[in-house]
Write an enzyme that holds these catalytic residues in place. Structure first.
Site, PDB file in Angstrom:
ATOM      1  N   GLU A  54       1.117  -1.069   0.373  1.00  0.00           N
ATOM      2  CA  GLU A  54       0.454   0.149  -0.370  1.00  0.00           C
ATOM      3  C   GLU A  54       0.322   1.378   0.215  1.00  0.00           C
ATOM      4  OE1 GLU A  54      -3.006  -0.028   3.291  1.00  0.00           O
ATOM      5  OE2 GLU A  54      -3.903  -2.104   2.126  1.00  0.00           O
ATOM      6  N   GLU A  91      -4.998  -8.289  -0.821  1.00  0.00           N
ATOM      7  CA  GLU A  91      -6.158  -8.647  -0.090  1.00  0.00           C
ATOM      8  C   GLU A  91      -7.165  -8.181  -0.239  1.00  0.00           C
ATOM      9  OE1 GLU A  91      -4.748  -5.150   3.305  1.00  0.00           O
ATOM     10  OE2 GLU A  91      -2.671  -6.120   3.289  1.00  0.00           O
TER      11      GLU A  91
END
Length: 580
Positions: free
Chosen positions: A192, A312
């Protein structure tokens, strides 16, 4: 991000497990199509396809599971509520059908000072042990640099040389440690990625490209198996807006490495995933957000021969410690649809599990029914219905109830109660996709009509996981007057078999009240909660957001369809709640 949408960022969760990190929440905001990413000035270069070996490896990783909130935890592996990892845990994961694990690791808090930034050998040994256990179990392993992304890597723009030196030193050590491992070990450059104090997306894209290129160079130059090891590179924020995907496509065209895959994350249509703005159901809007996201990833990469890993996925507010934020049946619809559509788009999925799905102490699924739905979605579709609840008002005569069936390509085969098949024509009828439970059958199922679930039915379909339907007796909930403060207000509540779905808040002039001033429907946990059977709680954040001496009308919406009106006034630090 616009100022209005900046309000979408939820606060830290009140939970026994640590909150999902702010970058994941930024991801959720970025997923909103209301906030398009900066468009590229021109069509990005078309990257070359990945090698067949890369595509087959990513396909072989499906499905995957995240060992979340363990080696990424701060400061140590048990700090966020999970026990030490055992080989038995990995064996359990494999036995449940998973083919890969993602191993998030936060390295920076286990490093020495500049210039070497030496990783603590004890920490490295722990990571190495889990990698080896997983490889020995014939699992693929996706190893990454995790919370470092927001702890220090995000300072790249304002402290460029120092951050890059540390980043390079970290990856140099990781690459050297694991260069002899099997090709089933895969590296992910950074989790991220986010950058602070930049001029905007163009600079963000340039910084991320620099990090990905550094990872690529270090790993390839380290020799051994790393010369051809699969590398997984993320988009900015691991977000799938088209601008983010195009920027990564440009990077891949520049790298021209056949052993590269890409990664994004997905936590659903943000209002649904946290229960705000009245999005309590997995409806057409949520479905369209998912299909559009997966279509963009497919068209940008998969259709061009470049594999994509959804590194994810889950729902932002899903937590076994906080049931009710997202209704059980709506969760099941979301995960069922996600698994099927990812399969149709050839996307490899990796469930984010921070301990909320698999109990790592008992090695049992916390919600076996939900996991069965997730697992089934890897290979087939399941039927469902418009709801998994049939509410019968206890104070009224029982009448028939109708649900809409969603066969999803399956065939409806009947209803079952325990070991007994219900009789079509007597107990229920089907007209098209309309399933009607007769008054006679519901009267029998309701029994003594005690508040709550009286019976559970199973709607049976030709394949997939069967659909549960609870028959519930209820009366309209009763709320009582209460006195609280800006620390919060607890409203005594007799739910009487019903369950809270959401809450609206408005001032007498009709304007919205609460921390999310852009909507009357406030966010569960940020403004209110209902986790016990005796009260609804208004949070300190909600109380402090209220105008002084201005009455607020709350409308509580329950899953039966019932509503309850309640009035709240803040006077200084005192908050008063009344039913009239």
């Amino acid at each position: 991000m616009t100022r209005r949408l900046a309000r979408f960022l939820p606060r830290r969760r009140r939970s026994s497990r640590p909150p999902r990190r702010l970058t994941a929440l930024l991801l959720a905001v970025a997923l909103l199509p209301l906030v398009p990413a900066t468009a590229q000035a021109a069509d990005p270069p078309v990257p070359p396809p990945s090698a067949p070996a890369a595509r087959s490896a990513v396909a072989a990783m499906q499905p995957g599971w995240n060992l979340g909130n363990t080696y990424d935890a701060i400061p140590d592996e048990t700090s966020w509520g999970n026990p030490p990892v055992t080989r038995a845990l990995l064996q359990k994961v494999k036995s449940q059908g998973f083919k890969s694990i993602r191993l998030p690791v936060t390295w920076g808090i286990h490093q020495g000072a500049a210039p070497d930034y030496t990783i603590d050998p004890v920490w490295m040994a722990k990571v190495r042990q889990v990698v080896d256990w997983a490889l020995d179990e014939d699992l693929y392993v996706l190893l990454n640099m995790h919370h470092d992304s927001w702890m220090w890597v995000n300072n790249l723009s304002k402290d460029h040389d120092a951050v890059l030196a540390r980043y390079s030193a970290t990856w140099t050590q990781i690459a050297a440690e694991f260069r002899g491992r099997s090709a089933r070990l895969v590296f992910e450059s950074i989790n991220e990625p986010t950058f602070s104090d930049t001029s905007g997306d163009d600079e963000n894209y340039r910084l991320l490209a620099e990090l990905n290129k550094v990872t690529h160079r270090i790993v390839r130059d380290s020799g051994g198996g790393n010369t051809t090891r699969l590398l997984v590179l993320p988009t900015l924020y691991t977000n799938a807006d088209q601008g983010r995907l195009d920027a990564l496509a440009t990077e891949l065209a520049d790298l021209r490495d056949p052993m590269v895959a890409t990664t994004i994350h997905f936590y659903g249509w943000w209002p649904f995933s946290v229960n705000i703005a009245g999005y309590t159901r997995f409806d057409a809007t949520s479905e369209q957000d998912l299909t559009a996201t997966f279509d963009r990833a497919y068209n940008t990469f998969v259709a061009r021969g470049i594999p994509v890993i959804i590194g994810e996925y889950a729902l932002l507010a899903y937590d076994h410690n906080r049931p009710g934020i997202i209704q059980r049946g709506e969760q099941r619809k979301y995960f069922e649809f996600l698994g099927d559509y990812a399969r149709r788009r050839n996307l490899t999925t990796m469930l984010w599990d921070a301990g909320q799905f698999l109990n790592r102490n008992t090695l049992q699924w916390r919600d076996p029914e939900l996991f069965a739905q997730i697992r089934s979605s890897w290979t087939t579709r399941s039927g469902s219905a418009s709801s998994d609840m049939v509410f019968l008002p206890k104070s009224s005569a029982i009448t028939s109830r109708t649900l809409t069936l969603n066969p999803n390509g399956t065939d409806f085969q009947g209803l079952r109660h325990g070991s007994r098949n219900l009789v079509r024509g007597r107990d229920y009828t089907v007209s098209g996709n309309q399933l009607t439970l007769t008054a006679a059958a519901l009267t029998e199922l309701a029994g003594d009509r005690a508040h709550g679930v009286n019976a559970t039915l199973e709607a049976r379909f030709s394949r997939g996981v069967q659909w549960r339907i609870d028959v519930i007796s209820y009366d309209r909930p009763v709320l009582s007057n209460a006195l609280g403060s800006t620390s919060g207000l607890t409203i005594p509540t007799q739910f009487r078999g019903d369950m809270l779905a959401t809450m609206e808040a408005r001032y007498d002039d009709g304007s919205n009240a609460g921390p999310a001033s852009w909507t009357s429907y406030q966010q569960w946990d940020t403004a209110f909660s209902a986790y016990t059977g005796d009260s609804i709680k208004l949070t300190s954040e909600f109380a402090n957001s209220l105008k002084d001496a201005s009455r607020v009308t709350l409308t509580f919406h329950f899953w039966s369809g019932a509503t309850a009106t309640y009035y709240v006034t803040k006077t200084g630090s005192t908050v008063t709640g009344r039913t009239v």
